[in-house]
Design an enzyme around this catalytic site. Structure first.
Site, PDB file in Angstrom:
ATOM      1  N   PHE A 125       0.645  -1.179   0.048  1.00 49.27           N
ATOM      2  CA  PHE A 125       0.140   0.039  -0.158  1.00 49.27           C
ATOM      3  C   PHE A 125       0.889   1.195   0.000  1.00 49.27           C
ATOM      4  O   PHE A 125       0.292   2.397  -0.056  1.00 49.27           O
ATOM      5  CB  PHE A 125      -1.047  -0.197   1.069  1.00 49.27           C
ATOM      6  CG  PHE A 125      -1.882  -1.212   1.182  1.00 49.27           C
ATOM      7  CD1 PHE A 125      -3.132  -0.936   0.438  1.00 49.27           C
ATOM      8  CD2 PHE A 125      -1.695  -2.296   1.912  1.00 49.27           C
ATOM      9  CE1 PHE A 125      -4.034  -1.912   0.487  1.00 49.27           C
ATOM     10  CE2 PHE A 125      -2.561  -3.311   1.906  1.00 49.27           C
ATOM     11  CZ  PHE A 125      -3.723  -3.270   1.439  1.00 49.27           C
ATOM     12  N   GLY A 126       2.324   1.072   0.067  1.00 43.00           N
ATOM     13  CA  GLY A 126       2.786   2.243   0.298  1.00 43.00           C
ATOM     14  C   GLY A 126       4.120   1.973   0.945  1.00 43.00           C
ATOM     15  O   GLY A 126       4.619   0.964   0.900  1.00 43.00           O
ATOM     16  N   TYR A 165      10.403  -1.120  15.480  1.00 38.29           N
ATOM     17  CA  TYR A 165      11.345  -1.314  14.562  1.00 38.29           C
ATOM     18  C   TYR A 165      12.304  -2.581  14.643  1.00 38.29           C
ATOM     19  O   TYR A 165      12.699  -2.967  15.687  1.00 38.29           O
ATOM     20  CB  TYR A 165      12.226  -0.048  14.590  1.00 38.29           C
ATOM     21  CG  TYR A 165      13.233   0.221  13.363  1.00 38.29           C
ATOM     22  CD1 TYR A 165      12.700   0.035  11.982  1.00 38.29           C
ATOM     23  CD2 TYR A 165      14.526   0.118  13.509  1.00 38.29           C
ATOM     24  CE1 TYR A 165      13.600   0.055  10.871  1.00 38.29           C
ATOM     25  CE2 TYR A 165      15.413   0.024  12.553  1.00 38.29           C
ATOM     26  CZ  TYR A 165      14.862   0.015  11.314  1.00 38.29           C
ATOM     27  OH  TYR A 165      15.800   0.242  10.361  1.00 38.29           O
ATOM     28  N   ASN A 221      17.253  -5.635  11.635  1.00 34.06           N
ATOM     29  CA  ASN A 221      17.679  -6.295  10.861  1.00 34.06           C
ATOM     30  C   ASN A 221      16.910  -6.893   9.653  1.00 34.06           C
ATOM     31  O   ASN A 221      17.155  -7.768   8.871  1.00 34.06           O
ATOM     32  CB  ASN A 221      18.520  -7.680  11.475  1.00 34.06           C
ATOM     33  CG  ASN A 221      19.600  -7.478  12.097  1.00 34.06           C
ATOM     34  OD1 ASN A 221      20.607  -6.621  11.365  1.00 34.06           O
ATOM     35  ND2 ASN A 221      19.964  -7.884  13.333  1.00 34.06           N
ATOM     36  N   GLY A 222      15.860  -5.915   9.613  1.00 32.64           N
ATOM     37  CA  GLY A 222      14.872  -6.521   8.172  1.00 32.64           C
ATOM     38  C   GLY A 222      14.200  -7.716   8.262  1.00 32.64           C
ATOM     39  O   GLY A 222      14.241  -8.647   9.384  1.00 32.64           O
ATOM     40  N   ASP A 269       0.641 -17.193   5.294  1.00 33.49           N
ATOM     41  CA  ASP A 269       1.728 -16.641   4.474  1.00 33.49           C
ATOM     42  C   ASP A 269       2.892 -16.814   5.449  1.00 33.49           C
ATOM     43  O   ASP A 269       3.610 -15.808   5.581  1.00 33.49           O
ATOM     44  CB  ASP A 269       1.437 -15.323   4.103  1.00 33.49           C
ATOM     45  CG  ASP A 269       2.448 -15.181   3.007  1.00 33.49           C
ATOM     46  OD1 ASP A 269       2.984 -15.862   2.168  1.00 33.49           O
ATOM     47  OD2 ASP A 269       2.491 -13.960   2.317  1.00 33.49           O
ATOM     48  N   ARG A 313      10.517 -14.348   4.533  1.00 33.54           N
ATOM     49  CA  ARG A 313      10.451 -12.888   4.162  1.00 33.54           C
ATOM     50  C   ARG A 313       9.358 -12.148   5.184  1.00 33.54           C
ATOM     51  O   ARG A 313       9.634 -11.044   5.105  1.00 33.54           O
ATOM     52  CB  ARG A 313       9.866 -13.062   2.661  1.00 33.54           C
ATOM     53  CG  ARG A 313       8.638 -13.644   2.444  1.00 33.54           C
ATOM     54  CD  ARG A 313       8.293 -13.148   0.789  1.00 33.54           C
ATOM     55  NE  ARG A 313       6.958 -14.251   0.754  1.00 33.54           N
ATOM     56  CZ  ARG A 313       7.083 -15.589   0.633  1.00 33.54           C
ATOM     57  NH1 ARG A 313       8.165 -16.285   0.571  1.00 33.54           N
ATOM     58  NH2 ARG A 313       5.853 -16.315   0.325  1.00 33.54           N
TER      59      ARG A 313
HETATM   60  P1  AMP Z   1       5.898  -5.713   4.800  1.00 34.81           P
HETATM   61  O1  AMP Z   1       4.973  -4.635   3.995  1.00 34.81           O
HETATM   62  O2  AMP Z   1       5.220  -5.692   5.814  1.00 34.81           O
HETATM   63  O3  AMP Z   1       6.123  -7.075   3.970  1.00 34.81           O
HETATM   64  O4  AMP Z   1       7.319  -4.734   4.722  1.00 34.81           O
HETATM   65  C1  AMP Z   1       8.096  -4.688   3.691  1.00 34.81           C
HETATM   66  C2  AMP Z   1       9.540  -4.421   4.223  1.00 34.81           C
HETATM   67  O5  AMP Z   1       9.579  -3.412   5.103  1.00 34.81           O
HETATM   68  C3  AMP Z   1       9.799  -5.654   4.673  1.00 34.81           C
HETATM   69  O6  AMP Z   1      10.474  -6.629   3.876  1.00 34.81           O
HETATM   70  C4  AMP Z   1      11.035  -5.069   5.627  1.00 34.81           C
HETATM   71  O7  AMP Z   1      12.314  -4.987   4.933  1.00 34.81           O
HETATM   72  C5  AMP Z   1      10.536  -3.604   6.033  1.00 34.81           C
HETATM   73  N1  AMP Z   1       9.745  -3.564   7.200  1.00 34.81           N
HETATM   74  C6  AMP Z   1       8.553  -4.053   7.695  1.00 34.81           C
HETATM   75  N2  AMP Z   1       8.214  -3.718   8.786  1.00 34.81           N
HETATM   76  C7  AMP Z   1       9.376  -3.428   9.450  1.00 34.81           C
HETATM   77  C8  AMP Z   1       9.534  -3.345  10.652  1.00 34.81           C
HETATM   78  N3  AMP Z   1       8.797  -3.267  11.687  1.00 34.81           N
HETATM   79  N4  AMP Z   1      11.096  -2.988  11.034  1.00 34.81           N
HETATM   80  C9  AMP Z   1      11.923  -2.871   9.981  1.00 34.81           C
HETATM   81  N5  AMP Z   1      11.845  -3.142   8.682  1.00 34.81           N
HETATM   82  C10 AMP Z   1      10.342  -3.599   8.366  1.00 34.81           C
END
Ligand code: AMP
Length: 993
Positions: free
Chosen positions: A642-643, A711, A714-715, A756, A760
């Site tokens: 979504f963004g 946050y 480490n992603g 899911d 990832r």
């Molecule tokens: P998502 O839309 O939740 O799949 O997030 C897309 C990407 O954003 C993920 O693959 C992460 O690399 C990064 N991301 C999402 N949530 C977080 C978080 N809480 N802390 C750090 N990185 C995040």
């Protein structure tokens, strides 16, 4: 030749000057002259008697230094008695005197026309006196020392010339006792030139041996040695008293004992000299000064030790030769594995040991209340030391290993553990001490067993019991379950009662019968373990209760009736109240959501936000509305459906600023998109678990609409693992997997099916804690690039999804367990793509035919077995997340079991199921797997194809394989290339089929 005595003397004189050595005489250092005629340049003033006897003559030596000599040569006359007496010679300390005479003497045969009685000797005499007696001289007082004769008076040369030789004779005199003495030379008719007279005594000269100095020492006249004590040179100390012996010959003999240089001094040329700057000597001894060890210095001379550089220290007992050291850096990669109310902490060795080997670890436990902000453990928390009954295994301090188990914590409580690496100098530098902190929240835990049960009253048909609350209730005790049965019947039939308090009366019992009873407590976390069996007997038939007892029974019965009535009344009231709230929330759905399990009352269940007519109501029920002004966006870290996903900071009033991830909803969205976007927050907001990504809040009242979560530094896990390929220990990987399984257990307990689950969609924080993320319903799959449309139209991440979910959308916690098996494979292969480059269709077909992914390289056998269990076709045979957590906990407790790898051993023992019928191949790597893929279906397939030579094999093409039913692209390629390789190896022989 001229025989005139005068000319004879002249010749003698000439000869004499010729025979004087042509270099300055250096006397041995152990000889002390008392008289040296050559040293006197004026008249010696010796007494000659009679006056025409010895005659003093001046001459020069070869350096033209004037010398004085005496001559006599009255060989032409008879009865010679010529005396020459020296001046008085003080004896000094000498007892034994040496007289060295240098003279020439003419052989009588060489003198023609000798009239008198020519002699070839003269006498040497002495006289001891206390004083100088001046010219007073009496011959008869003198004592003879010796008659002196020439050794070699004349020597004939080849040419017939005669050469006068200089004779040297030395005589000893002594022991002497008077203060001084005279020497006298008596000539009785010889032709003598006395060139020099030296009188000396011998001494042992000043010397330094073994750093001890020995003074000038005059030996005794007797044969015995003189023992002399030495004194240590400056800056040295006696180790053993130094001694030496002075011989009569003036030689030092037998050195004994020695001195050692003081600390700060070293031996240089028989002295003790200060150590130079940059060097030190801390002990007494004759070793050299040593260079300052690393991280230390000495700016001054004579240092006993080197001082440590800034921020470096020495521990008590560190030798001066050891480098200065510093406290170690903090431990790294702390992993916590929570098991109900205990936690296993595991960490890596500090990067910098501070230069020491004596590292130990100390774990400090703090119980914290308030907000745990993020992985950095910042946030507004109030912490206090943990209660003393928290147990550390093996202990909390002085740990030599990098793991500790902390048990007996409180359930559902935040704890912070500070792990400090310490070494011998940590106490010296309190400000430099560093620790790694990890914050955990304990899980719910069932109560501990009831241990104390008491029998209060017994009758023919009843018994009253009381018991004590369990030692660790781990929550509010909802009720107790009392199970009892006749001892004889051995649990074949039993009765169960529930009680809210700690007492119960069992009625309707048989008289005179033995019963066994067990009690267990129940909290929101479920039942605790049962108490040990408690035995009681009812009274015999004949037993009649006393009137007092009957009164008690009456009171008990009436109380029981009153309580029952009250309970019924309460129940009706509560029931009404609940019904009203149920009309607000679809609780019916909550009870039956998910796997179709009946949710237990008392355990929170997940509420599907789509059941709300107005989804924004759901958001505000489960998520906190944040003011956009509290959020600062720093940078973009990812892209969502979504963004953008950004990192930033959240600062709530009177709270500490924390790091957050901010998901934004890009402009131009539809209502449905907004609903779907916020649905994730509505779901996430219902969860509260250390392994589930935590929602901080949402921004819906201003734009852009945002979801704010903790946050995760480490992603996502898949890219994190790929970035750190092969860099973690087995226990670290299992720790991560344990976290994911624990989060999934929580979700399945809540009745939430993820659909899911994939690496990832797992996020990793700075402490390697893994948290499940990406919540939503159908939208999750829309968002996932891995999701593909199935024949039934749904979008599904094929490689991660269980066959029944692909085939007929049967998504359950059991299908999540299948996905967990794939995540397990992804983790153990450091982010490898499941089924590599195979197409989705091939994956579906291969899995359906019974093939499973091979074990990743070096994968522990137990973990591979767990994967295979997760990939059971029959979903009820797959392990529950609770079992997965417990298996991983066992592995963490027994890390040795990780050493057996799936590639090196035969199949591991089944962890969960009886799998005797399982036909899943176990292979070491992709090649083996492909080989097995080749062998199993092809063996049967090939049995219908006739081929007998290498040629036929080599010509086998992908098309041929398709014909025999091998349709998976990977195996086809592998089979074709393997067959080609096989062909080249066996060109001349039969092909094994
Ligand atoms: P998502 O839309 O939740 O799949 O997030 C897309 C990407 O954003 C993920 O693959 C992460 O690399 C990064 N991301 C999402 N949530 C977080 C978080 N809480 N802390 C750090 N990185 C995040």
């Amino acid at each position: 030749m001229d025989c005139n005595p005068r000319s004879l003397l002249f010749i003698l004189h000439l000869l004499m000057t010729c025979v004087i050595p042509a270099f300055p005489i250096i006397y041995p250092p152990n000889e002390v002259n008392l008289l040296d005629s050559k040293a006197s340049q004026g008249e010696l003033g010796w007494i000659s008697y009679p006056s025409h006897g010895w005659e003093e003559i001046s001459g020069v030596d070869e350096h033209y230094t004037p010398i004085r000599t005496f001559q006599v040569c009255n060989v032409m006359e008879y009865s010679q008695n010529n005396w020459l007496r020296t001046n008085w010679i003080p004896r000094r300390s000498a007892q034994k005197i040496y007289v060295e005479l240098k003279f020439t003497l003419r052989d009588c045969n060489s003198i023609p026309l000798v009239l008198g009685t020519c002699k070839e000797t003269f006498n040497l005499l002495y006289l001891e006196t206390e004083d100088d007696e001046g010219s007073h001289f009496r011959e008869h007082q003198f004592l003879k020392i010796d008659t002196i004769a020439a050794d070699e008076s004349f020597t004939q040369t080849d040419l017939g010339d005669r050469i006068l030789k200089l004779n040297t004779e030395v005589r000893e005199v002594g022991p002497m006792s008077k203060k001084g003495f005279y020497l006298a030379f008596q000539d009785v008719g010889a032709c003598v030139a006395l060139v020099s007279v030296r009188v000396y005594f011998k001494k042992c000269p000043y010397t330094v041996r073994n750093l001890a100095s020995f003074p000038d020492t005059v030996p005794m006249d007797s044969q015995s040695l003189v023992e002399v004590k030495g004194s240590c040179v400056n800056h040295s100390k006696e180790e053993e008293p130094p001694r030496m012996y002075c011989s009569t010959e003036g030689e030092w003999l037998v050195p004994i004992g020695k001195c050692l240089c003081n600390p700060g001094y070293e031996e240089r040329s028989s002295t003790c000299q200060t150590c130079r700057a940059g060097f030190y000597k801390s002990t007494l001894g004759n070793m050299e000064c040593s260079k300052c060890p690393p991280h230390s210095f000495s700016h001054h001379e004579g240092s006993l030790h080197c001082s440590c550089e800034k921020n470096y220290f020495r521990a008590e007992g560190d030798p001066a030769s050891m480098a200065c050291t510093r406290p170690p850096s903090s431990p790294r990669n702390v992993i916590s594995s929570i098991n109900e109310t205990s936690v296993i902490l595991d960490w890596s060795w500090p990067e910098d040991s501070g230069g020491r080997k004596d590292i130990t670890f100390t774990v400090l436990c703090k119980r914290c209340r308030g907000v745990v902000a993020n992985g950095n453990n910042s946030g507004t928390q109030r912490c206090e030391p943990c209660r003393s009954n928290v147990r550390f295994l093996p202990r909390a301090t002085g740990l030599h290993n990098t793991t500790v188990t902390v048990a007996d914590l409180l359930a559902h409580t935040n704890y912070t553990f500070e792990i400090e690496a310490q070494n011998g100098v940590s106490l010296s530098a309190p400000k430099m001490r560093q620790y790694a902190a990890v914050t955990i929240t304990t899980n719910q835990a069932a109560p501990s067993p009831v241990t104390v049960i008491r029998k209060e009253k017994t009758s023919r048909n009843s018994v009253s019991l009381t018991w004590q609350e369990p030692e660790r209730p781990n929550g509010i005790i909802l009720d107790y379950e009392i199970k009892y049965y006749e001892k004889e019947e051995q649990e074949t039939s039993y009765t169960i009662l529930r009680a809210r308090g700690c007492n119960v009366t069992l009625n309707g019992l048989k008289p005179n019968t033995a019963y066994l009873l067990q009690i267990r407590a129940r909290t929101a976390a479920g039942y605790g373990a049962s108490s040990p069996s408690f035995q009681f007997e009812t009274s015999p038939d004949s037993f009649s209760i006393s009137s007092e007892s009957s009164q008690v029974v009456l009171i008990a019965i009436s109380s029981a009736v009153a309580i029952i009535l009250l309970t019924v009344l309460l129940y009706v009231l509560i029931g009404r109240f609940c019904c009203r709230s149920k009309s607000k929330h679809p609780d019916e759905k909550r009870l039956h959501f998910g796997n179709g399990h009946l949710r237990l009352p008392g355990i929170r269940t997940y509420v599907d936000p789509h059941t709300y007519e107005d989804p924004s109501q759901a958001v505000h029920e489960f998520a906190k509305e944040l003011d956009a002004s509290c959020i600062a966006i720093d940078k973009v870290v990812g892209a969502g459906e979504f963004g953008e996903v950004c990192s930033g900071r959240l600062k709530l009033p009177s709270k500490k600023e924390i790091c957050v991830a901010i998901k934004t909803l890009k402009g131009g969205y539809t209502d449905k998109q907004r609903r779907d976007f916020l649905a994730e927050a509505s779901i996430m907001g219902q969860f509260d678990h250390p392994n589930i990504i935590r929602l901080e809040g949402v921004v819906t009242r201003s734009k852009p609409v945002m979801i704010v979560t903790e946050y995760m530094e480490n992603g996502s896990l898949d890219s994190f693992l790929r970035k750190h390929d092969a860099q973690f220990t087995g226990i670290q990987l299992v720790g991560m997997l344990r976290g994911i399984a624990s989060g999934m257990k929580y979700l399945s307990d809540m009745g939430y099916v993820h659909r899911d689950l994939a690496a990832r969609n797992i996020l990793v924080n700075s402490n390697l804690v893994c948290k499940v993320s990406d919540f939503g319903l159908s939208r999750v799959l829309e968002d996932d690039p891995e999701a593909a449309y199935t024949t039934r139209g749904g979008k599904i991440p094929i490689r991660w999804t269980a066959p029944e979910a692909i085939a007929y959308r049967k998504f359950t916690s059991a299908s999540d367990a299948w996905s967990y098996g794939i995540v397990l494979w992804e983790v153990m292969s450091y982010g490898e793509r499941p089924y590599w480059e195979m197409s989705n269709q091939d994956v579906i077909k291969a899995v359906d035919e019974g093939y499973r992914l091979p074990p990743p390289m070096d994968c522990p056998a137990t973990l591979y077995q767990l994967m295979l269990d997760c990939w059971q076709k029959e979903r009820n045979n797959r392990p529950k997340f609770e079992q997965i957590v417990s298996i991983l906990d066992k592995l963490i407790r027994n890390p040795g079991s990780l050493k057996i790898t799936a590639n090196t051993t035969s199949r591991p023992a089944n962890l969960l199921l009886d799998r005797s019928s399982a036909e899943v191949p176990s292979m070491g790597n992709m090649g083996d797997w492909m080989d097995a893929m080749r062998t199993l279906p092809c063996k049967e397939a090939f049995s219908g194809v006739s081929y007998s030579s290498c040629d036929t094999l080599a010509k086998t093409s992908t098309e041929d394989l398709k014909k025999v039913g091998v349709t998976v692209v990977g195996p086809q390629k592998k089979i074709v290339s393997s067959l080609k390789a096989l062909d080249s190896h066996t060109k001349n022989g039969p092909v094994p089929v």
